[in-house]
Write a protein that holds these residues in place. Structure first.
Motif, PDB file in Angstrom:
ATOM      1  N   HIS A 369       0.826  -1.218   0.007  1.00 31.47           N
ATOM      2  CA  HIS A 369       0.054  -0.090  -0.003  1.00 31.47           C
ATOM      3  C   HIS A 369       1.049   1.356   0.016  1.00 31.47           C
ATOM      4  N   THR A 370       0.931   1.969  -1.159  1.00 36.38           N
ATOM      5  CA  THR A 370       1.631   3.155  -1.465  1.00 36.38           C
ATOM      6  C   THR A 370       3.211   2.982  -1.836  1.00 36.38           C
ATOM      7  N   PHE A 371       3.420   3.914  -2.537  1.00 36.34           N
ATOM      8  CA  PHE A 371       4.939   3.528  -3.007  1.00 36.34           C
ATOM      9  C   PHE A 371       5.875   4.010  -1.976  1.00 36.34           C
ATOM     10  N   SER A 372       5.633   4.912  -1.331  1.00 33.52           N
ATOM     11  CA  SER A 372       6.399   5.770  -0.171  1.00 33.52           C
ATOM     12  C   SER A 372       6.481   4.363   0.670  1.00 33.52           C
ATOM     13  N   ARG A 373       5.669   3.853   1.329  1.00 27.40           N
ATOM     14  CA  ARG A 373       5.933   2.991   2.283  1.00 27.40           C
ATOM     15  C   ARG A 373       6.645   1.839   1.847  1.00 27.40           C
ATOM     16  N   THR A 374       6.218   1.380   0.815  1.00 26.23           N
ATOM     17  CA  THR A 374       6.888   0.314   0.133  1.00 26.23           C
ATOM     18  C   THR A 374       8.380   0.661   0.222  1.00 26.23           C
ATOM     19  N   ALA A 375       8.680   1.409  -0.436  1.00 28.86           N
ATOM     20  CA  ALA A 375      10.296   1.931  -0.440  1.00 28.86           C
ATOM     21  C   ALA A 375      10.999   2.069   0.888  1.00 28.86           C
ATOM     22  N   ALA A 376      10.380   2.795   1.842  1.00 27.41           N
ATOM     23  CA  ALA A 376      10.710   3.020   3.239  1.00 27.41           C
ATOM     24  C   ALA A 376      11.107   1.771   3.877  1.00 27.41           C
ATOM     25  N   LEU A 377      10.021   0.737   3.636  1.00 25.02           N
ATOM     26  CA  LEU A 377      10.278  -0.365   4.536  1.00 25.02           C
ATOM     27  C   LEU A 377      10.518  -1.724   3.671  1.00 25.02           C
ATOM     28  N   LEU A 378      11.199  -1.521   2.594  1.00 26.69           N
ATOM     29  CA  LEU A 378      11.390  -2.645   1.679  1.00 26.69           C
ATOM     30  C   LEU A 378      12.164  -3.879   2.374  1.00 26.69           C
ATOM     31  N   ASP A 379      13.160  -3.727   3.050  1.00 28.35           N
ATOM     32  CA  ASP A 379      13.666  -5.004   3.393  1.00 28.35           C
ATOM     33  C   ASP A 379      12.875  -5.477   4.764  1.00 28.35           C
ATOM     34  N   GLU A 380      11.936  -4.759   5.430  1.00 29.07           N
ATOM     35  CA  GLU A 380      11.236  -5.189   6.543  1.00 29.07           C
ATOM     36  C   GLU A 380      10.102  -5.960   5.980  1.00 29.07           C
ATOM     37  N   PHE A 381       9.456  -5.362   5.054  1.00 33.11           N
ATOM     38  CA  PHE A 381       8.434  -6.287   4.211  1.00 33.11           C
ATOM     39  C   PHE A 381       9.174  -7.615   3.544  1.00 33.11           C
ATOM     40  N   ARG A 415      14.304  -9.579  -2.641  1.00 28.05           N
ATOM     41  CA  ARG A 415      14.868  -9.530  -1.401  1.00 28.05           C
ATOM     42  C   ARG A 415      14.378 -10.709  -0.368  1.00 28.05           C
ATOM     43  N   MET A 416      13.277 -11.490  -0.665  1.00 29.97           N
ATOM     44  CA  MET A 416      12.769 -12.426   0.126  1.00 29.97           C
ATOM     45  C   MET A 416      13.735 -13.802   0.089  1.00 29.97           C
ATOM     46  N   ASP A 417      13.888 -14.365   1.258  1.00 33.52           N
ATOM     47  CA  ASP A 417      14.440 -15.493   1.363  1.00 33.52           C
ATOM     48  C   ASP A 417      13.407 -16.625   1.747  1.00 33.52           C
ATOM     49  N   HIS A 418      12.712 -17.092   0.764  1.00 30.63           N
ATOM     50  CA  HIS A 418      11.402 -17.757   1.101  1.00 30.63           C
ATOM     51  C   HIS A 418      11.167 -18.797  -0.028  1.00 30.63           C
ATOM     52  N   PRO A 419      10.800 -20.058   0.381  1.00 33.27           N
ATOM     53  CA  PRO A 419      10.772 -21.232  -0.523  1.00 33.27           C
ATOM     54  C   PRO A 419       9.647 -21.046  -1.646  1.00 33.27           C
ATOM     55  N   ASP A 420       8.793 -20.224  -1.439  1.00 34.52           N
ATOM     56  CA  ASP A 420       7.693 -20.038  -2.403  1.00 34.52           C
ATOM     57  C   ASP A 420       7.196 -18.667  -2.501  1.00 34.52           C
TER      58      ASP A 420
END
Length: 475
Positions: A369-381, A415-420
């Motif tokens: 939700h929103t580009f600004s939030r996604t960019a600011a918290l990219l690694d956390e997501f 950036r995700m370390d996830h099997p799927d």
């Protein structure tokens, strides 16, 4: 401004279909004001308002502003070049931001304002439900639809005004509540707050605005909340799951509803005897909701409600729309929708899903939700989905923002370390992928503050007309 106001001034709300202004419109209408408004598209909320008798225009046009309009209230999402806003300025009609107008509405009432980066909607809803069921007839404004109340707002007959205190656009700084609660403080809304310190400063000002004879309640499990409430000029109380809090939930254990049962310890000898032997239980899942329930409980007992009565009401509370909302179950697939759109909210929601559904495969569709939030918290997501078995990330929901090409949903997946984990842009394509790969038993969880819930609705609609899931049934 309150329900005693004589006459019927005409208030026009621009962005009336949103959670904030639809609630304001409902209360104003019930107070006897003439109300109209506009929104870009029809929705469940605009339909509910129209059924009340409020004139709702779809689309923003200068002619929507009728000659008899006395004041205009604008949503935080409305730009200043909106044609109705400009028409109001041309005609000399006063224009109010949401914060200013809410402050006027609370005047003369016992204001109870619930703030926090996470949990404020559920806590506001629970508090309103507690006071309503205890016979106190509060007025309330909630940032989500509450099925048990059949609305998100109401004008009650009692003295209390329970309001969700939104930090976005500095809205809650327009309030001077008698009781304020702060659930959590974590950086969000980077389009408004350029740093965590800027957000924290707003919360410090918010609690400082509670009068000296008031009360500030804070979740002591959050170290930032503990620091912030030191700026209050009145009595403060902390709550949480940790022992150093003034009010502590202890003995947590899962119940048959998928929530938690618990008991409450209190340092205040005034309430300790009445809490002894009282068992609390929640139908809504998640340890975070135990904390939310504690905040509501403290407000209830401060308002004279006995802990045993509060426990009975809390046990009946079924939650808020789009907060771990069961959309349906078909052919062994359970579909849940949740408003989680911040990494911390995602982790809490996934933990609640694991509590309720155990090892059942958990499929997640996330709409940033929103580009600004996604960019600011990219690694956390990217790190927030460890508890999910399968993850689909769809295109970013822009809301009030314009895509400047800085960030894309693919950036989360890479950036995700996830099997799927995979990126699938459109909602329809995500639904098709789920129907091809997902086999029962399964839980489908749609996450986000936009329209990603439609994926779950598409899947359910297809399953209703299908007897067997599998690749041969792809729509």
């Amino acid at each position: 401004m309150n329900g005693e106001k004589a006459g019927k001034p005409h208030i026009h709300l621009i962005g009336i279909g949103g959670a904030g202004l639809s609630a304001i419109a409902t209360v104003l209408y019930q107070w006897g004001y003439t109300v109209s408004g506009s929104d870009m598209q029809s929705s469940m909320m605009t339909d509910l308002l129209a059924r009340l008798g409020i004139k709702v225009f779809i689309g923003h046009r200068a002619q929507n502003l009728r000659p008899e309009v006395d004041a205009v209230v604008v949503s935080s999402a409305i730009p200043a070049d909106n044609p109705e806003w400009q028409e109001a300025l041309r005609r000399g009609i006063p224009v109010f931001k949401r914060a200013e107008w809410l402050g006027k509405m609370m005047a003369g009432k016992t204001g109870i304002a619930l703030a926090g980066t996470h949990g404020k909607t559920t806590t506001t809803a629970l508090t309103a439900y507690l006071l309503q069921e205890a016979g106190q007839s509060p007025s309330y404004i909630i940032g989500g639809y509450v099925p048990q109340l059949k609305t998100n707002a109401a004008a009650g007959q009692g003295d209390a005004f329970v309001i969700e205190a939104d930090e976005y656009d500095h809205t809650f700084l327009g309030f001077r509540p008698n009781i304020a609660a702060v659930t959590t403080i974590e950086w969000d809304h980077p389009d408004i707050f350029p740093s965590p310190q800027a957000l924290q400063a707003d919360f410090e000002q918010f609690v400082a605005q509670v009068p000296p004879d008031g009360l500030v309640i804070g979740c002591g499990d959050d170290p930032v909340v503990r620091r912030v409430i030191r700026h209050a000029r009145c009595r403060t109380v902390t709550y949480g799951l940790e022992a150093e809090n003034d009010w502590q939930a202890t003995g947590l254990r899962l119940n048959e509803d998928g929530g938690y049962n618990f008991t409450v310890l209190c340092r205040d000898e005034t309430y300790r005897p009445a809490l002894a032997g009282v068992e609390f239980g929640l139908a809504v899942p998640g340890r975070h909701n135990v904390r939310n329930a504690l905040a509501g409980l403290i407000i209830a007992v401060e308002r004279g409600i006995a802990p045993a009565q509060a426990a009975d009401i809390i046990r009946r509370f079924q939650g808020v729309g789009r907060r771990f909302e069961l959309k349906g179950e078909m052919h062994g697939v359970i579909v849940i929708d949740d408003y989680a759109h911040h990494p911390t909210e995602i982790r809490a929601t996934l933990a609640a899903a694991r509590d309720r559904f155990g090892d059942r495969p958990l499929w997640v569709v996330f709409q940033p939700h929103t580009f600004s939030r996604t960019a600011a918290l990219l690694d956390e997501f990217a790190a927030a989905f460890a508890a999910a078995d399968h993850v689909i990330v769809v295109d970013i929901f822009p809301s009030r923002e314009v895509d400047e090409g800085r960030v894309h949903s693919r950036d989360i997946v890479t950036r995700m370390d996830h099997p799927d984990a995979r990126y699938i842009g459109s909602l329809a394509e995500a639904a098709s992928d789920l129907l091809e790969r997902m086999t029962p038993p399964a839980v489908l969880l749609t996450l986000g503050a936009g329209d990603g819930y439609k994926v779950g609705e598409m899947v359910l609609k297809y399953l209703v007309s299908s007897e067997v899931m599998g690749p041969e049934n792809e729509p």
